[in-house]
Design a protein around this motif. Structure first.
Motif, PDB file in Angstrom:
ATOM      1  N   ASP A  54     -35.309  52.077   0.267  1.00  0.00           N
ATOM      2  CA  ASP A  54     -34.242  52.242   1.383  1.00  0.00           C
ATOM      3  C   ASP A  54     -34.993  52.827   2.567  1.00  0.00           C
ATOM      4  OD1 ASP A  54     -31.349  51.675   2.678  1.00  0.00           O
ATOM      5  OD2 ASP A  54     -31.519  53.732   2.349  1.00  0.00           O
ATOM      6  N   TYR A  55     -35.506  53.860   2.328  1.00  0.00           N
ATOM      7  CA  TYR A  55     -36.047  54.834   3.393  1.00  0.00           C
ATOM      8  C   TYR A  55     -36.977  54.241   4.046  1.00  0.00           C
ATOM      9  CZ  TYR A  55     -37.960  59.054   5.389  1.00  0.00           C
ATOM     10  OH  TYR A  55     -38.623  60.064   6.233  1.00  0.00           O
ATOM     11  N   HIS A  56     -38.053  53.959   3.587  1.00  0.00           N
ATOM     12  CA  HIS A  56     -39.213  53.336   4.139  1.00  0.00           C
ATOM     13  C   HIS A  56     -39.172  51.934   4.654  1.00  0.00           C
ATOM     14  CE1 HIS A  56     -41.841  56.800   2.964  1.00  0.00           C
ATOM     15  NE2 HIS A  56     -41.427  56.730   1.916  1.00  0.00           N
ATOM     16  N   SER A  57     -37.988  51.033   4.366  1.00  0.00           N
ATOM     17  CA  SER A  57     -38.106  50.013   4.903  1.00  0.00           C
ATOM     18  C   SER A  57     -37.781  49.838   6.302  1.00  0.00           C
ATOM     19  CB  SER A  57     -36.528  49.066   4.228  1.00  0.00           C
ATOM     20  OG  SER A  57     -35.345  49.865   4.473  1.00  0.00           O
ATOM     21  N   GLU A  58     -36.951  51.030   7.021  1.00  0.00           N
ATOM     22  CA  GLU A  58     -36.887  50.831   8.417  1.00  0.00           C
ATOM     23  C   GLU A  58     -38.076  50.726   9.332  1.00  0.00           C
ATOM     24  OE1 GLU A  58     -34.490  53.782  11.873  1.00  0.00           O
ATOM     25  OE2 GLU A  58     -34.306  54.028   9.616  1.00  0.00           O
ATOM     26  N   LEU A  85     -41.622  52.040  -1.894  1.00  0.00           N
ATOM     27  CA  LEU A  85     -42.168  51.290  -0.647  1.00  0.00           C
ATOM     28  C   LEU A  85     -43.069  50.093  -0.780  1.00  0.00           C
ATOM     29  CD1 LEU A  85     -44.385  53.704   1.811  1.00  0.00           C
ATOM     30  CD2 LEU A  85     -45.226  51.366   1.277  1.00  0.00           C
ATOM     31  N   ALA A  86     -43.597  49.794  -1.775  1.00  0.00           N
ATOM     32  CA  ALA A  86     -44.521  48.418  -1.904  1.00  0.00           C
ATOM     33  C   ALA A  86     -43.333  47.464  -2.080  1.00  0.00           C
ATOM     34  CB  ALA A  86     -45.231  48.354  -3.057  1.00  0.00           C
ATOM     35  N   ARG A  87     -42.029  47.770  -2.604  1.00  0.00           N
ATOM     36  CA  ARG A  87     -40.816  46.771  -2.698  1.00  0.00           C
ATOM     37  C   ARG A  87     -40.329  46.432  -1.119  1.00  0.00           C
ATOM     38  NH1 ARG A  87     -37.816  49.339  -8.077  1.00  0.00           N
ATOM     39  NH2 ARG A  87     -39.380  48.164  -9.502  1.00  0.00           N
ATOM     40  N   ALA A  88     -40.474  47.618  -0.391  1.00  0.00           N
ATOM     41  CA  ALA A  88     -39.863  47.109   0.871  1.00  0.00           C
ATOM     42  C   ALA A  88     -40.867  46.375   1.460  1.00  0.00           C
ATOM     43  CB  ALA A  88     -39.533  48.574   1.561  1.00  0.00           C
ATOM     44  N   ALA A  89     -41.971  46.712   1.687  1.00  0.00           N
ATOM     45  CA  ALA A  89     -42.989  46.013   2.372  1.00  0.00           C
ATOM     46  C   ALA A  89     -42.921  44.190   1.842  1.00  0.00           C
ATOM     47  CB  ALA A  89     -44.527  46.418   1.979  1.00  0.00           C
ATOM     48  N   LYS A  90     -42.932  44.316   0.568  1.00  0.00           N
ATOM     49  CA  LYS A  90     -42.874  42.670  -0.164  1.00  0.00           C
ATOM     50  C   LYS A  90     -41.535  42.119   0.349  1.00  0.00           C
ATOM     51  CE  LYS A  90     -43.145  40.380  -4.514  1.00  0.00           C
ATOM     52  NZ  LYS A  90     -43.515  40.653  -5.937  1.00  0.00           N
ATOM     53  N   ALA A  91     -40.612  42.659   0.428  1.00  0.00           N
ATOM     54  CA  ALA A  91     -39.113  42.259   1.104  1.00  0.00           C
ATOM     55  C   ALA A  91     -39.524  41.906   2.540  1.00  0.00           C
ATOM     56  CB  ALA A  91     -38.061  43.255   0.779  1.00  0.00           C
ATOM     57  N   ALA A  92     -40.093  42.484   3.253  1.00  0.00           N
ATOM     58  CA  ALA A  92     -40.276  42.432   4.753  1.00  0.00           C
ATOM     59  C   ALA A  92     -41.494  41.271   4.958  1.00  0.00           C
ATOM     60  CB  ALA A  92     -40.585  43.655   5.331  1.00  0.00           C
ATOM     61  N   ASP A  93     -42.025  40.857   3.845  1.00  0.00           N
ATOM     62  CA  ASP A  93     -43.198  40.064   3.832  1.00  0.00           C
ATOM     63  C   ASP A  93     -44.413  40.738   4.750  1.00  0.00           C
ATOM     64  OD1 ASP A  93     -44.866  37.648   3.472  1.00  0.00           O
ATOM     65  OD2 ASP A  93     -43.865  36.557   5.219  1.00  0.00           O
ATOM     66  N   MET A  94     -44.661  41.945   4.511  1.00  0.00           N
ATOM     67  CA  MET A  94     -45.736  42.690   5.211  1.00  0.00           C
ATOM     68  C   MET A  94     -46.736  43.117   4.347  1.00  0.00           C
ATOM     69  SD  MET A  94     -45.719  43.251   8.504  1.00  0.00           S
ATOM     70  CE  MET A  94     -46.432  44.736   8.954  1.00  0.00           C
ATOM     71  N   PRO A  95     -47.843  42.609   4.372  1.00  0.00           N
ATOM     72  CA  PRO A  95     -48.915  43.329   3.767  1.00  0.00           C
ATOM     73  C   PRO A  95     -49.112  44.873   3.493  1.00  0.00           C
ATOM     74  CG  PRO A  95     -49.972  41.415   5.037  1.00  0.00           C
ATOM     75  CD  PRO A  95     -48.525  42.041   5.565  1.00  0.00           C
ATOM     76  N   VAL A  96     -49.306  45.440   2.546  1.00  0.00           N
ATOM     77  CA  VAL A  96     -49.198  46.776   2.215  1.00  0.00           C
ATOM     78  C   VAL A  96     -50.503  47.284   1.369  1.00  0.00           C
ATOM     79  CG1 VAL A  96     -47.990  46.554   0.196  1.00  0.00           C
ATOM     80  CG2 VAL A  96     -47.997  48.849   1.814  1.00  0.00           C
TER      81      VAL A  96
END
Length: 229
Positions: A54-58, A85-96
């Motif tokens: 939740d915190y890093h998704s923004e 954080l990795a889950r947030a990036a995956k949900a946003a479709d952003m390579p991490v």
């Protein structure tokens, strides 16, 4: 300026820089860097995976809005926070890309070995990170954590400090210790022989153009010789 605007302007600056200097032979990608929520070096309370997601998704969504090519999460010690954080990036479709801070002796501050940390994050996220790196520690400090095994294929980069010294002690000096650039280049060249698949070679605390120059020269020599075999 809001925090979102500052992040967007930062990405725009680097995208303009890349457009000016990249070429077909040397393409440049622009990444947004995210640090841990708390202190990377004096680990106290760390968020669990749900809180971290939740915190890093923004910020991840802000980087996506700004047109960044990827997200790099640097100097992380908490496996749970990295999972979120990795889950947030995956949900946003952003390579991490995940870069761990490996303390002296080759283990994370939280106690995990590097192999254990990577395996746990991959298992919890469906191997969401594109690859993993190590930063903000010296090769003599993190190399004990580079145990043999297929897991090392998940490593993609090393960004070491210039000297072997506890990071908190480095922060108290009031100046940057630059060590021996030629020696650091040699240590990185040794890693290039052992890990020929690694593509990201850089520097962290205390490094400057001299260190990067030596790393470029010595790692480049190793890679050329390997390619000629």
């Amino acid at each position: 300026l809001t925090l979102e605007e500052i992040n967007i302007r930062g990405i725009e600056f680097y995208k303009n820089f890349a457009n000016e200097y990249e070429s077909p032979e040397t393409p440049m990608i622009v990444g947004g860097v995210i640090g841990p929520r708390g202190d990377a070096y004096n680990v106290g309370r760390t968020p669990d995976a749900a809180e971290a997601e939740d915190y890093h998704s923004e910020q991840i969504l802000t980087f996506k809005k700004a047109g960044a090519d990827l997200v790099t999460a640097a100097t992380f010690s908490s496996v749970d926070e990295v999972i979120g954080l990795a889950r947030a990036a995956k949900a946003a479709d952003m390579p991490v890309v995940i870069s761990f801070f490996v303390a002296k002796g080759g283990r994370l501050k939280g106690g995990h070995s590097l192999e254990e940390a990577i395996a746990e994050v991959d298992a919890a996220t469906g191997s969401a990170p594109a690859y993993y790196m190590i930063n903000c520690t010296h090769p003599t400090e993190f190399e004990p954590g580079l145990t043999d095994g297929d897991w090392t294929k998940r490593l993609g980069g090393f960004m070491p400090n210039a000297v072997a010294m506890e990071t908190l002690d480095l922060c108290k000096l009031g100046h940057l210790e630059d060590g021996d650039p030629e020696e650091l280049g040699g240590q990185m060249a040794d890693l290039a022989r052992r890990f020929p698949h690694i593509n990201v070679w850089g520097g962290c605390c205390g490094t400057d153009g001299r260190h990067i120059g030596e790393i470029t020269r010595q790692v480049g020599d190793v890679r050329r010789k390997l390619a000629e075999r």
